[in-house]
Motif scaffolding. Structure first.
Motif, mmCIF file in Angstrom:
data_model
loop_
_atom_site.group_PDB
_atom_site.id
_atom_site.type_symbol
_atom_site.label_atom_id
_atom_site.label_comp_id
_atom_site.label_asym_id
_atom_site.label_seq_id
_atom_site.Cartn_x
_atom_site.Cartn_y
_atom_site.Cartn_z
ATOM 1 N N SER A 91 0.886 -1.222 -0.083
ATOM 2 C CA SER A 91 0.064 -0.070 0.088
ATOM 3 C C SER A 91 0.765 1.255 0.066
ATOM 4 O O SER A 91 2.140 1.132 0.233
ATOM 5 C CB SER A 91 -0.996 -0.010 1.181
ATOM 6 N N PRO A 114 1.419 4.979 1.968
ATOM 7 C CA PRO A 114 1.238 5.557 3.331
ATOM 8 C C PRO A 114 0.309 5.750 3.654
ATOM 9 O O PRO A 114 -0.881 6.441 3.179
ATOM 10 C CB PRO A 114 2.384 6.816 3.343
ATOM 11 N N MET A 115 -0.165 5.209 4.934
ATOM 12 C CA MET A 115 -1.566 5.112 5.322
ATOM 13 C C MET A 115 -2.144 6.629 5.839
ATOM 14 O O MET A 115 -3.219 6.710 6.343
ATOM 15 C CB MET A 115 -1.785 4.087 6.460
ATOM 16 N N SER A 166 -4.292 6.213 -0.307
ATOM 17 C CA SER A 166 -3.706 5.014 -0.233
ATOM 18 C C SER A 166 -5.052 4.154 0.511
ATOM 19 O O SER A 166 -4.785 2.606 0.193
ATOM 20 C CB SER A 166 -2.542 5.072 0.573
ATOM 21 N N LEU A 212 -6.288 0.581 -0.780
ATOM 22 C CA LEU A 212 -6.344 -0.694 -0.033
ATOM 23 C C LEU A 212 -7.818 -1.372 -0.064
ATOM 24 O O LEU A 212 -7.962 -2.715 -0.209
ATOM 25 C CB LEU A 212 -5.831 -0.494 1.490
ATOM 26 N N GLU A 216 2.726 -1.973 4.289
ATOM 27 C CA GLU A 216 2.772 -0.472 3.855
ATOM 28 C C GLU A 216 3.925 0.118 3.391
ATOM 29 O O GLU A 216 5.142 -0.156 3.971
ATOM 30 C CB GLU A 216 2.372 0.284 5.315
ATOM 31 N N ASP A 235 5.721 3.697 1.013
ATOM 32 C CA ASP A 235 5.573 5.031 0.950
ATOM 33 C C ASP A 235 5.989 5.669 -0.594
ATOM 34 O O ASP A 235 5.823 6.681 -0.702
ATOM 35 C CB ASP A 235 6.594 5.587 1.575
ATOM 36 N N GLN A 264 9.447 -4.429 0.910
ATOM 37 C CA GLN A 264 8.110 -5.141 1.262
ATOM 38 C C GLN A 264 7.869 -6.464 0.264
ATOM 39 O O GLN A 264 7.599 -7.438 1.084
ATOM 40 C CB GLN A 264 6.999 -4.108 1.210
#
Lengths: 337, 337
Positions: B182, B184-185, B190, B194, B215, B217, B226
């Motif tokens: 994803s 950045p939350m 973002s 998701l 997660e 960026d 990731q």
DNA sequence: ATCTGTAATGTAATCGATTACATTTTCAGT
DNA sequence: ACTGAAAATGTAATCGATTACATTACAGAT
């Protein structure tokens, strides 16, 4: 809106003094200065920038003309320019031209209209005569690109030397038929990259062949096309030096498309070390320009010119570096992370 | 420098009339207008823009805050903005933040200082409260990014829907273990990408697994990292939907590095359709945003706001498109030229 | 020919900071 | 305490376009 008279009234001084506190603090007595600063604080006074620009006939803004901001080599140079500019409280206006000369001329109007105080050019396309007129009328710096004949403050690398090294690297891998995909020939930079290539061939007694030299325009697409042309030659090259990374990637993809493997069947070297060169598969061997530093220095030169229009028009040449990755078949191999 | 009085004198009219010829030609008699235009021509008069800005308290310049101008998705949006802006004689000042919120706040000073008339934000990081204060004080438009709660003029795509489609595409290829990298939350965008992913899994009755959601960026590097994490899971995914193309490429390169082949061992879908996605090998399957159009519309919305601060804060949602390339293992395959 | 209302144009104030020049303050040297 | 030079501060003009308001020109109605 709070204005200078309000501050002056509250601090019990004249506007002249307030103005001096802001622009020439050392010319005001400590006691008065503090009074004024307090009043500014208390009223939350913000000087009217537009009035200031008008009165001083300066905007503290400079223009950077960029051929293609999406190319990381240029965005890095711009980053360097911005960093140095913002230290000195200058703004940077970006003029992105997408390699269109007309747009360059459009942006020059900003200079004539005094909307910007100076100019950094990252493109060498503008006509010589116009350039030479510009540099007399306005603070002007060239970065990355350069011209001869006209004496203009410039930051660049030695393109002949670095292209020589790039080509030499291919020669040392044992290649004898080396192609070159050049940049557009209306730019001295493209011309010099070609010269470096030629000089390397000569130095190592390799016959030149006009067929192996193709003109591109720095775009991926022309790299692809010109590589296709090279591959249908009766005796195609075993290595190619492209004048920038985008064209190098075009050349690599063209070869892959024809079933060739890079670097086994074709070695490729690019120029600029753009961000994707290390992400691309195979990693592109290339010449790295110290882009951010180039931007810093360009801005410093410009600041000097802004300060003193008669400041010497020196040319600063920075060091470049050959970055070896997989695309040239060297055994020294960088990881692609 | 020739100024308005000079023109006025030569044309035998008042400065008011000259000014009207320039700003309100229809309010001046044809005969007078021609006299004035001739004088302007003859003297080669150019209005002093700084004086005009000062007097009108407007600069005909807007600010665009961009997270990363080297990312082609943003440079395309900016291109759209610039095209529409220059039609209406507006300048575009680029505020590149390199995803640094501090720099965003720095640039906002330009608004407070009235150096720019309005703002287009391509980043959703600014604090809600500040944003809501901004939109009341200045003409403001969001593009690509968006927020909830606060009513702001916005152009964007339906990120939930497009992410649903991207994920659905992987599901239809037969994948059951699908990972998501994803953005950045702290950004709604973002979050929505998701959500789209989650909704697709639910719709097709595939069990969610927290392990498969990572997660990033939006950078290549986090995509790479990731993906490495995903690959060391006891039961690694067979497909990954990354919230943008850079991370998708990071994921692909990480898998290649581990000896996996994409798309055979791992299918990957990205988002944005940046220029490099078609150059990359394998070509990245992705969601294309109509970036240039988005820029055009953002600027149009802003122009309306500039004209009438009370103009309705509508949200315009544009259509996105799934672009199928090699990275997802579909049999429909685009060439990578 | 006169009047009226509108269109065209002119006059002059205005935006707000800067700065040349004028005046006042300060203080070292006697 | 006095003088003169230097430092500090003040006064008011200035930058150049815009525009509120004032004036004049003009066409149509009577």
């Amino acid at each position: 809106m709070v204005k200078m008279v309000d501050v002056a009234r509250l601090a019990n001084v004249s506007t002249a003094t307030v103005s001096r506190v802001l622009r020439n603090p050392e010319s005001v007595k400590e006691h008065t200065r503090l009074k004024v600063l307090n009043s500014i604080e208390e009223l939350n006074y913000q000087p009217n920038v537009l009035a200031r620009h008008f009165r001083r006939n300066k905007t503290n803004t400079i223009l950077v003309i960029v051929p293609n901001i999406a190319n990381t080599i240029f965005s890095q140079i711009v980053r360097g320019i911005e960093a140095t500019a913002s230290e000195k409280n200058f703004r940077v206006l970006l003029g992105n031209t997408n390699r269109d000369v007309e747009k360059e001329y459009d942006f020059l109007n900003l200079l004539h209209q005094r909307q910007v105080d100076g100019l950094i050019l990252l493109s060498g396309k503008i006509d010589h005569d116009i350039l030479s007129e510009l540099k007399d009328k306005y603070p002007l710096v060239l970065a990355s690109e350069y011209v001869d004949d006209v004496e203009i403050a410039t930051v660049c690398i030695d393109n002949i030397k670095s292209s020589f090294e790039a080509t030499e690297h291919l020669i040392k891998q044992g290649h004898k038929r080396i192609g070159h995909i050049s940049g557009p020939m209306n730019s001295l930079l493209s011309f010099d990259r070609l010269s470096g290539y030629n000089q390397a061939l000569k130095e190592y007694h390799i016959d030149e062949s006009k067929d192996l030299i193709r003109e591109g325009d720095f775009s991926y697409e022309t790299g692809y096309q010109q590589m296709c042309e090279l591959l249908i030659l009766p005796e195609p090259p075993t290595a190619v030096f492209a004048a920038n990374d985008e064209m190098a990637m075009g050349a690599i993809n063209a070869s892959k498309k024809k079933g060739l493997s890079v670097p086994k069947d074709l070695a490729v070297v690019g120029f600029d070390n753009i961000r994707f060169s290390s992400i691309f598969d195979p990693g592109v061997t290339t010449i790295a320009q110290p882009a951010v530093e180039m931007g810093n220095i360009a801005m410093e030169l410009l600041l000097q010119k802004l300060d003193d229009p008669d400041f010497e028009n020196k040319r600063i040449t920075l060091k470049s570096e050959l970055i070896i990755r997989e695309s040239c078949g060297s055994n020294i191999v960088e990881t692609s992370q």
